[in-house]
Design a protein around this motif. Sequence first.
Motif, PDB file in Angstrom:
ATOM      1  N   GLN A  76       0.783  -1.197  -0.037  1.00 44.36           N
ATOM      2  CA  GLN A  76      -0.084   0.110  -0.030  1.00 44.36           C
ATOM      3  C   GLN A  76       0.990   1.116   0.027  1.00 44.36           C
ATOM      4  O   GLN A  76       0.514   2.304  -0.769  1.00 44.36           O
ATOM      5  CB  GLN A  76      -1.073  -0.169   1.161  1.00 44.36           C
ATOM      6  CG  GLN A  76      -2.001   1.037   1.368  1.00 44.36           C
ATOM      7  CD  GLN A  76      -3.059   0.790   0.051  1.00 44.36           C
ATOM      8  OE1 GLN A  76      -3.309  -0.235  -0.317  1.00 44.36           O
ATOM      9  NE2 GLN A  76      -3.771   1.988  -0.629  1.00 44.36           N
ATOM     10  N   HIS A  79       2.115   2.225  -3.358  1.00 42.51           N
ATOM     11  CA  HIS A  79       0.960   2.789  -4.013  1.00 42.51           C
ATOM     12  C   HIS A  79       1.090   4.545  -3.823  1.00 42.51           C
ATOM     13  O   HIS A  79       1.172   5.125  -4.953  1.00 42.51           O
ATOM     14  CB  HIS A  79      -0.339   2.350  -3.897  1.00 42.51           C
ATOM     15  CG  HIS A  79      -1.437   3.010  -4.298  1.00 42.51           C
ATOM     16  ND1 HIS A  79      -1.771   3.103  -5.469  1.00 42.51           N
ATOM     17  CD2 HIS A  79      -2.320   3.997  -3.709  1.00 42.51           C
ATOM     18  CE1 HIS A  79      -3.024   4.032  -5.572  1.00 42.51           C
ATOM     19  NE2 HIS A  79      -3.045   4.633  -4.410  1.00 42.51           N
ATOM     20  N   ASP A  83       2.135   7.709  -6.158  1.00 45.14           N
ATOM     21  CA  ASP A  83       1.482   8.999  -6.421  1.00 45.14           C
ATOM     22  C   ASP A  83       2.074  10.270  -5.868  1.00 45.14           C
ATOM     23  O   ASP A  83       1.837  11.175  -6.543  1.00 45.14           O
ATOM     24  CB  ASP A  83       0.209   8.607  -5.676  1.00 45.14           C
ATOM     25  CG  ASP A  83      -0.883   7.679  -6.330  1.00 45.14           C
ATOM     26  OD1 ASP A  83      -0.498   7.347  -7.608  1.00 45.14           O
ATOM     27  OD2 ASP A  83      -2.016   7.460  -5.860  1.00 45.14           O
TER      28      ASP A  83
END
Length: 286
Positions: A76, A79, A83
């Motif tokens: 996670q 991710h 970004d």
Amino acid sequence: MAGMSPFLPADELLAAATRGERMTIIDSHWEPRRNASWDAYVSRHIPGAFWCEPLRMLAGTPSPETGRNPLPNPAQLQHYIADWGVSPELPVRVYDSGRMLWAARAWWILRWAGVTDVKILEGGTPAWESAGGDVAVGIGCLRGRGTFTVTSGSMPTIDVDEIGEWVAAGNLLVDVRGAGRYIGRREPHDRRAGHIPGAVNIPVELMLETGGVPAPEVVRERLTRRGIGGDDGVPPEKVAVYSGSGVDSALFIAAMEHAGLPGARHFVGGWSQWAGDSSRPVALGD
């Protein structure tokens, strides 16, 4: 790692931005109110900064077994790092509203993930504005194209089940919460009051000054007076640090690095994890 101190003065960040140097800037502001992090970001952020909601993006799922802000799931975190536009060739600069607690959490988590050139903006947004920096409003940067690959475990940690053996071996366990919480006079967040048996109390506020951190030699002297570093003190690799849930403790570890004393272990689950298990002993008083 680029430079010894994890802290970056606002005028240096502003000068780098004015020169057009490429970097990734992350806003990790947090307040105890629903959507406060996002509201603060859209109303006032450093131009070009990406938004980070610390409780969701820098921590795993809270529970009594793991604490209020456990380590994030590496997949996670990968991710979010993508970004935020984090890439191996770019320095990362993190900031918050000025207390540096959540910026330090972002700093430590990114270092744990393997990012080496990451620094905390000393004094946060207020220092940036005082240095002459502009602030932007609106949605800002939502998604970058980062290429950095997470390598979790890149900063030393200690697990809850290792604490007893750590203390028994003569190593130092530091509780960086305020004295009231340490002695058990009050506990506003967790299930029980007190501290881990064998821990000593060095509140993180003792390592700071208004609006930032003192010079490295000043922080080093304060740590030495409390038994960390120096000729007769405990070396940093024999120090483990905890707070309520891995936020204040991240700032304390950053202060240790600022003083030239890297290598302390981080008990990320902190008191919230220890106190969440009723079978674990609790100490009260000094």
